[in-house]
Write a protein that holds these residues in place. Sequence first.
Motif, PDB file in Angstrom:
ATOM      1  N   MET A  29       0.823  -1.211   0.000  1.00  0.00           N
ATOM      2  CA  MET A  29       0.000   0.000   0.000  1.00  0.00           C
ATOM      3  C   MET A  29       0.855   1.258   0.000  1.00  0.00           C
ATOM      4  N   TRP A  30       1.993   1.229   0.684  1.00  0.00           N
ATOM      5  CA  TRP A  30       2.889   2.382   0.692  1.00  0.00           C
ATOM      6  C   TRP A  30       3.405   2.641  -0.730  1.00  0.00           C
ATOM      7  N   LEU A  31       3.801   1.587  -1.424  1.00  0.00           N
ATOM      8  CA  LEU A  31       4.272   1.754  -2.806  1.00  0.00           C
ATOM      9  C   LEU A  31       3.160   2.280  -3.711  1.00  0.00           C
ATOM     10  N   LEU A  32       1.974   1.696  -3.597  1.00  0.00           N
ATOM     11  CA  LEU A  32       0.865   2.116  -4.446  1.00  0.00           C
ATOM     12  C   LEU A  32       0.390   3.522  -4.112  1.00  0.00           C
ATOM     13  N   ASN A  33       0.666   3.980  -2.917  1.00  0.00           N
ATOM     14  CA  ASN A  33       0.329   5.355  -2.559  1.00  0.00           C
ATOM     15  C   ASN A  33       1.217   6.341  -3.320  1.00  0.00           C
ATOM     16  N   GLN A  34       2.373   5.878  -3.763  1.00  0.00           N
ATOM     17  CA  GLN A  34       3.302   6.724  -4.513  1.00  0.00           C
ATOM     18  C   GLN A  34       2.879   6.872  -5.975  1.00  0.00           C
ATOM     19  N   ARG A  35       2.417   5.734  -6.558  1.00  0.00           N
ATOM     20  CA  ARG A  35       2.024   5.739  -7.978  1.00  0.00           C
ATOM     21  C   ARG A  35       1.370   4.413  -8.338  1.00  0.00           C
ATOM     22  N   MET A  36       0.899   4.303  -9.562  1.00  0.00           N
ATOM     23  CA  MET A  36       0.336   3.065 -10.093  1.00  0.00           C
ATOM     24  C   MET A  36       1.501   2.117 -10.390  1.00  0.00           C
ATOM     25  N   TYR A  37       1.288   0.831 -10.136  1.00  0.00           N
ATOM     26  CA  TYR A  37       2.294  -0.185 -10.432  1.00  0.00           C
ATOM     27  C   TYR A  37       1.675  -1.309 -11.239  1.00  0.00           C
ATOM     28  N   ARG A  38       2.481  -1.881 -12.124  1.00  0.00           N
ATOM     29  CA  ARG A  38       2.113  -3.136 -12.765  1.00  0.00           C
ATOM     30  C   ARG A  38       2.611  -4.258 -11.856  1.00  0.00           C
ATOM     31  N   PHE A  39       2.061  -5.451 -12.042  1.00  0.00           N
ATOM     32  CA  PHE A  39       2.389  -6.581 -11.174  1.00  0.00           C
ATOM     33  C   PHE A  39       3.894  -6.821 -11.117  1.00  0.00           C
ATOM     34  N   GLU A  70       6.345  -4.851 -11.747  1.00  0.00           N
ATOM     35  CA  GLU A  70       7.055  -3.755 -11.087  1.00  0.00           C
ATOM     36  C   GLU A  70       6.976  -3.894  -9.564  1.00  0.00           C
ATOM     37  N   LEU A  71       5.793  -4.272  -9.090  1.00  0.00           N
ATOM     38  CA  LEU A  71       5.634  -4.477  -7.648  1.00  0.00           C
ATOM     39  C   LEU A  71       6.539  -5.603  -7.167  1.00  0.00           C
ATOM     40  N   ARG A  72       6.558  -6.672  -7.926  1.00  0.00           N
ATOM     41  CA  ARG A  72       7.376  -7.826  -7.526  1.00  0.00           C
ATOM     42  C   ARG A  72       8.847  -7.446  -7.451  1.00  0.00           C
ATOM     43  N   LYS A  73       9.319  -6.630  -8.393  1.00  0.00           N
ATOM     44  CA  LYS A  73      10.720  -6.191  -8.369  1.00  0.00           C
ATOM     45  C   LYS A  73      10.976  -5.188  -7.246  1.00  0.00           C
ATOM     46  N   ALA A  74       9.988  -4.376  -6.920  1.00  0.00           N
ATOM     47  CA  ALA A  74      10.150  -3.342  -5.898  1.00  0.00           C
ATOM     48  C   ALA A  74      10.176  -3.908  -4.483  1.00  0.00           C
ATOM     49  N   ILE A  75       9.590  -5.093  -4.290  1.00  0.00           N
ATOM     50  CA  ILE A  75       9.501  -5.691  -2.956  1.00  0.00           C
ATOM     51  C   ILE A  75      10.427  -6.896  -2.914  1.00  0.00           C
TER      52      ILE A  75
END
Length: 128
Positions: free
Chosen positions: A33-43, A45-50
């Motif tokens: 939720m913290w990441l998505l609060n920053q901007r829209m993510y594709r699946f 991208e989220l997996r790489k970010a976490i």
Amino acid sequence: MKKQTNEQSAVNMHEEMRRAFSLLSGKWKLEIMWLLNQRMYRFGELRKAIDGITQHMLTAQLRELEGDGLVERTVYAEVPPRVEYTITDKARALGPMMEALTAWWKEYGGTVPVKAIGRGRISSKAKR
């Protein structure tokens, strides 16, 4: 109509907090939720970010967040399919809580003795 006693009020508040904690519990939910609060993510991208999250766990956490109305999933009819995730207004309302948590960590995080156990944990020697 009866007035609630302080004891009944405290029980009701406790139950409300339990429900809120239950909604937000999960190893990765707050980070997602913290990441998505920053901007829209594709699946992907989220997996790489976490770092450290598995595809299965990310899918499960996103489904729970979507089911609870905290994350919105948009699927585009393309080849290959494109899926985007955004935070909802309901989840965005948690912003002050996240800001308070960040402020708390800046103030006290360096004094919290936490053992380094995988991703998401900070060693007690970590600098603030």
